[in-house]
Scaffold this active site. Sequence first.
Site, PDB file in Angstrom:
ATOM      1  N   SER A  52       0.851  -1.191   0.000  1.00 41.48           N
ATOM      2  CA  SER A  52       0.000   0.000   0.000  1.00 41.48           C
ATOM      3  C   SER A  52       0.883   1.237   0.000  1.00 41.48           C
ATOM      4  O   SER A  52       1.995   1.218   0.558  1.00 41.48           O
ATOM      5  CB  SER A  52      -0.895   0.036   1.239  1.00 41.48           C
ATOM      6  OG  SER A  52      -1.579   1.280   1.340  1.00 41.48           O
ATOM      7  N   TYR A  66      -1.805  -0.410  10.192  1.00 38.17           N
ATOM      8  CA  TYR A  66      -1.960  -0.925   8.828  1.00 38.17           C
ATOM      9  C   TYR A  66      -0.771  -0.507   7.970  1.00 38.17           C
ATOM     10  O   TYR A  66      -0.184  -1.319   7.245  1.00 38.17           O
ATOM     11  CB  TYR A  66      -3.257  -0.399   8.226  1.00 38.17           C
ATOM     12  CG  TYR A  66      -3.451  -0.731   6.757  1.00 38.17           C
ATOM     13  CD1 TYR A  66      -3.932  -1.975   6.367  1.00 38.17           C
ATOM     14  CD2 TYR A  66      -3.157   0.203   5.760  1.00 38.17           C
ATOM     15  CE1 TYR A  66      -4.109  -2.284   5.020  1.00 38.17           C
ATOM     16  CE2 TYR A  66      -3.322  -0.093   4.423  1.00 38.17           C
ATOM     17  CZ  TYR A  66      -3.809  -1.339   4.055  1.00 38.17           C
ATOM     18  OH  TYR A  66      -3.978  -1.636   2.728  1.00 38.17           O
TER      19      TYR A  66
END
Length: 248
Positions: A143, A157
């Site tokens: 990501s 995350y």
Amino acid sequence: MDQVLLITGGGRGIGAATALLAAQRGYAVAVNYASNSLAADEVVRAIRAGGGTAMAVQADVGDEAQVLAMFEKVDARLGRLTALVNNAGVVDVQARVDEMSVARLERMFRINVIGSFICAREAVRRMSTRHGGSGGAIVNVSSAAARLGSPGQYVDYAASKGAIDTFTIGLAKEVAAEGIRVNAVRPGLIDTEIHASGGMPDRAFELAPTVPMQRTGSAEEIAGAILWLLSAEASYTTMALLDVAGGR
């Protein structure tokens, strides 16, 4: 040789788009899901309707026993694995680090990091020339958060995806001489259901103005990047961290 691809978290979003595109490119596709069998079955139906080969297979990637059972089912139904997309991952509700519980952190890293390690381990055991395989390719879904840190939302995350970046680099070097290429795609703001699971269903659109390209990305755009990294066109590409984030 038949190309056999396992996509973790393949029932929705980026995983589903990747499964559909891979089937169009001739892969036999195993669509993994944790709990939403209806979504995975729909992807499989769509692939079969187009003349492709696919199966749905349940497993929580953070549970080693379930991962082992999943790989055995893929072996039996589709044959020896030649490609893996480590796509399964979770976010949590937005929170500062000083608000995060150990239970939240353990869940995040168990699924996002340990799950990717276990699945890659099993894939290497099947693909590596060291283990009698004929090579293959692994794409990890990271990501842009790994670069941005996601302050005030989900640093956990972002940190898990930072671990995926490092994992990609290390594994790529480890198995490069064994016929396996390992790369990662780092999506930016993509319009998928993952934002709703974090309690912010409109997050991608709300943040779109912060993206230099002034828009969100689509799951299909990420799938295209993943399929390129899996393909022979990327035959000299390994250890790459490919940003598909609209300049963000």
